[in-house]
Design a protein around this motif. Sequence first.
Motif, PDB file in Angstrom:
ATOM      1  N   ILE A  25      13.354   4.976   7.222  1.00 30.50           N
ATOM      2  CA  ILE A  25      14.738   4.533   6.990  1.00 30.50           C
ATOM      3  C   ILE A  25      15.410   5.284   5.835  1.00 30.50           C
ATOM      4  CG2 ILE A  25      14.235   2.249   7.952  1.00 30.50           C
ATOM      5  CD1 ILE A  25      14.227   1.124   5.111  1.00 30.50           C
ATOM      6  N   ASN A  26      14.725   6.293   5.316  1.00 30.23           N
ATOM      7  CA  ASN A  26      15.294   7.182   4.296  1.00 30.23           C
ATOM      8  C   ASN A  26      15.706   6.444   3.024  1.00 30.23           C
ATOM      9  OD1 ASN A  26      16.171   9.633   3.203  1.00 30.23           O
ATOM     10  ND2 ASN A  26      18.267   9.365   3.979  1.00 30.23           N
ATOM     11  N   VAL A  27      14.735   5.715   2.447  1.00 29.06           N
ATOM     12  CA  VAL A  27      14.971   5.073   1.149  1.00 29.06           C
ATOM     13  C   VAL A  27      13.836   5.451   0.203  1.00 29.06           C
ATOM     14  CG1 VAL A  27      16.243   3.115   2.103  1.00 29.06           C
ATOM     15  CG2 VAL A  27      13.755   2.920   1.786  1.00 29.06           C
ATOM     16  N   ASN A  28      14.089   5.278  -1.098  1.00 29.11           N
ATOM     17  CA  ASN A  28      13.057   5.644  -2.077  1.00 29.11           C
ATOM     18  C   ASN A  28      11.936   4.602  -2.110  1.00 29.11           C
ATOM     19  OD1 ASN A  28      13.713   3.496  -3.877  1.00 29.11           O
ATOM     20  ND2 ASN A  28      15.310   4.729  -4.839  1.00 29.11           N
ATOM     21  N   PRO A  29      10.802   4.921  -2.761  1.00 33.08           N
ATOM     22  CA  PRO A  29       9.650   4.006  -2.758  1.00 33.08           C
ATOM     23  C   PRO A  29       9.949   2.625  -3.339  1.00 33.08           C
ATOM     24  CG  PRO A  29       8.980   6.193  -3.480  1.00 33.08           C
ATOM     25  CD  PRO A  29      10.472   6.216  -3.386  1.00 33.08           C
ATOM     26  N   ILE A  30      10.828   2.544  -4.340  1.00 31.66           N
ATOM     27  CA  ILE A  30      11.153   1.238  -4.928  1.00 31.66           C
ATOM     28  C   ILE A  30      11.810   0.342  -3.883  1.00 31.66           C
ATOM     29  CG2 ILE A  30      12.657   0.081  -6.603  1.00 31.66           C
ATOM     30  CD1 ILE A  30      12.134   2.430  -8.505  1.00 31.66           C
ATOM     31  N   LEU A  31      12.786   0.869  -3.165  1.00 32.08           N
ATOM     32  CA  LEU A  31      13.476   0.088  -2.138  1.00 32.08           C
ATOM     33  C   LEU A  31      12.533  -0.244  -0.985  1.00 32.08           C
ATOM     34  CD1 LEU A  31      16.834   2.045  -2.193  1.00 32.08           C
ATOM     35  CD2 LEU A  31      16.576  -0.377  -2.753  1.00 32.08           C
ATOM     36  N   SER A  58       0.842  -1.200   0.000  1.00 31.68           N
ATOM     37  CA  SER A  58       0.000   0.000   0.000  1.00 31.68           C
ATOM     38  C   SER A  58       0.880   1.255   0.000  1.00 31.68           C
ATOM     39  CB  SER A  58      -0.909   0.012   1.230  1.00 31.68           C
ATOM     40  OG  SER A  58      -0.139   0.221   2.407  1.00 31.68           O
ATOM     41  N   GLN A  59       0.377   2.288  -0.607  1.00 30.69           N
ATOM     42  CA  GLN A  59       1.144   3.533  -0.702  1.00 30.69           C
ATOM     43  C   GLN A  59       1.514   4.051   0.675  1.00 30.69           C
ATOM     44  OE1 GLN A  59       2.213   4.567  -3.609  1.00 30.69           O
ATOM     45  NE2 GLN A  59       3.399   6.219  -2.672  1.00 30.69           N
ATOM     46  N   SER A  60       0.577   3.922   1.636  1.00 32.71           N
ATOM     47  CA  SER A  60       0.846   4.429   2.996  1.00 32.71           C
ATOM     48  C   SER A  60       1.982   3.647   3.652  1.00 32.71           C
ATOM     49  CB  SER A  60      -0.418   4.346   3.854  1.00 32.71           C
ATOM     50  OG  SER A  60      -0.878   3.004   3.936  1.00 32.71           O
ATOM     51  N   ALA A  61       2.011   2.301   3.446  1.00 24.71           N
ATOM     52  CA  ALA A  61       3.072   1.476   4.032  1.00 24.71           C
ATOM     53  C   ALA A  61       4.418   1.825   3.407  1.00 24.71           C
ATOM     54  CB  ALA A  61       2.760  -0.005   3.852  1.00 24.71           C
ATOM     55  N   ILE A  62       4.422   2.034   2.078  1.00 23.75           N
ATOM     56  CA  ILE A  62       5.664   2.389   1.376  1.00 23.75           C
ATOM     57  C   ILE A  62       6.183   3.729   1.868  1.00 23.75           C
ATOM     58  CG2 ILE A  62       6.594   3.065  -0.876  1.00 23.75           C
ATOM     59  CD1 ILE A  62       4.764   0.938  -2.129  1.00 23.75           C
ATOM     60  N   GLU A  63       5.301   4.705   1.972  1.00 27.62           N
ATOM     61  CA  GLU A  63       5.721   6.042   2.419  1.00 27.62           C
ATOM     62  C   GLU A  63       6.214   6.016   3.863  1.00 27.62           C
ATOM     63  OE1 GLU A  63       2.399   8.605   1.733  1.00 27.62           O
ATOM     64  OE2 GLU A  63       2.656   8.608  -0.455  1.00 27.62           O
ATOM     65  N   LYS A  64       5.538   5.256   4.712  1.00 25.28           N
ATOM     66  CA  LYS A  64       5.923   5.180   6.124  1.00 25.28           C
ATOM     67  C   LYS A  64       7.322   4.589   6.279  1.00 25.28           C
ATOM     68  CE  LYS A  64       4.333   3.191  10.538  1.00 25.28           C
ATOM     69  NZ  LYS A  64       5.428   2.258  10.786  1.00 25.28           N
ATOM     70  N   LEU A  65       7.568   3.409   5.638  1.00 27.99           N
ATOM     71  CA  LEU A  65       8.884   2.776   5.765  1.00 27.99           C
ATOM     72  C   LEU A  65       9.954   3.629   5.093  1.00 27.99           C
ATOM     73  CD1 LEU A  65      10.536   0.331   6.720  1.00 27.99           C
ATOM     74  CD2 LEU A  65      10.079  -0.744   4.500  1.00 27.99           C
TER      75      LEU A  65
END
Length: 574
Positions: free
Chosen positions: A23-29, A12-19
């Motif tokens: 940890i300061n990584v881009n959405p793909i990572l 989910s977009q929210s889970a991707i944005e939160k993580l």
Amino acid sequence: MEYVWKQKPKASQSAIEKLGKEINVNPILANMLINRGVETFDQAKDYFRPNLSQLHSPFLMQDMDKAVDRIHQAIQSEEKILVYGDYDVDGTTAVALMYSFLKGIYTDVDFYIPDRYKEGYGISEKGVRFAAESGFTLVIALDCGIKAIDKVALASELGVDFIICDHHTPGETLPAAIAVLDSKREDCAYPYKELSGCGVGFKLIQAYAKSHGIEESRLYPYLDLVAVSIAADIVPITGENRILAFFGLDRINNNPRPGLKALIIQAKVEKEIQISDIVFKIGPRINASGRLEHAQASVELLISSNLDEAIERAKLVDEVNATRRNFDENITKEAFEMLAEREMQAEWNSTVLFKEDWHKGVIGIVASRCIEKYYRPTIILTESNNKATGSARSVVDFDIYEAIAECADLLDQFGGHKYAAGLTLSVDKVPAFQAKFEQVVKSRIEAIHLKPVIEVDDELILDQINYRFYNILKQMAPFGPGNTEPVFRISNVYAEDVTVLKDKHLRFKIVQDGQLTTPVCLGFGMADRAKDPDLTTVNMLRGRMRFDILAEIRENFFRDKSSLQLYIKDIKFD
């Protein structure tokens, strides 16, 4: 062979944005990490910074206390202890680990590896009688024994106790051993179920060390053996296995035991050792002795304390491996010829081939080769000791052990797990088994299982491929089943500077949106891929046809300079 490209799930977009923010990584990572079970900052910290303190207590494993007590009793009573193991890489590394550990604290220890041809897989009657006649009163069996009910009963009658350390699927009844260590036991609460046989052995020496005041640091030198077993036995590199593999690889690369160092020299691996190097270069050399001669030579190599002696042993092992490759190539050719003839007669969902003079030591390898070409659950059988004996290999997501179990009425014995198994039956029952196995596979298998799948982590544009991105990918290693090397889709490109290497490999650059890439693309074995003589991959690349690729990002070193390269997994043209 045509591959299915399967996109991994999108979180989910929210889970991707939160993580990503934590940890300061881009959405793909961030999405890649979530697909690997990493969803929080703390989980990411454990994933990127494995620590041996994260290992589970060995005493969570059923019967561990009994095993530790029995070993201590044997040492206190000055009994003779025999370490018994299978003849493959997992078995020989497990024996080397347990034997070396016990030898460090006690003198009256020896090891025993069954002869593949005279005794077959697992605990043999000959091995049990050898133990009894030689005065051994405790046998520690590694990477085998979970179904050795009759053999363990015989041992008990002869005054020999057994401790079983196995990782294969148990049957309905367990052997009546002093202790049966196997996290796949239904009554075992151990949290991680995918240890290698050597991994179970490591948990036992870890438990003994904890119980008897032995510093944990004394166990670290054995982690190189555990890493080799994890890689060669193709167990998932997740959870505890990933931690053990991480520290085992570190040991291999910085302070390997003489036997492994000698194998690395012999295999001419001059870079940092990865899991893939063990799978394709180190493991087959260790396996070779047990396949063609006797696996005792591999154990003696792994327990060598002197590098010069180890190098001489490694040379002998390498010679045996060269012979093994010869058998492998010849039998594979015969198997392919049989399959080509059979393909013209009917459609098949499985492959079961039998030839009485095939070399028993390489039929597992031949089964894997057949899957590479035909991609079906495969069993290769040969004759040994007046029986048909075989090795089974499976395709992704198809449980070949369960399929074989449905044919149990035709078999003398069988064992294994989801993707690999072994079996024995009467030669005259081979045709009936072939028919029934085909029927079982046909009823269970889905169309998606009959085409090889490449799982795609995400889509990249060429601008996103840089060292900052790659350096984070690199920290996700070690890669293997369950934690596969990331694969990316790059779409709508065409090729420049196409070169054919050694008549079979491709080297080229790609252009996307008018921009020529810095990473060089390498396609191994792709030069002769073709639908017809005019539509070879080379011709289509040189004709500037548009295509999509799946690729892994890797680092190349040449003349003290490093660069990123794209290792092509597959190409699809418009």
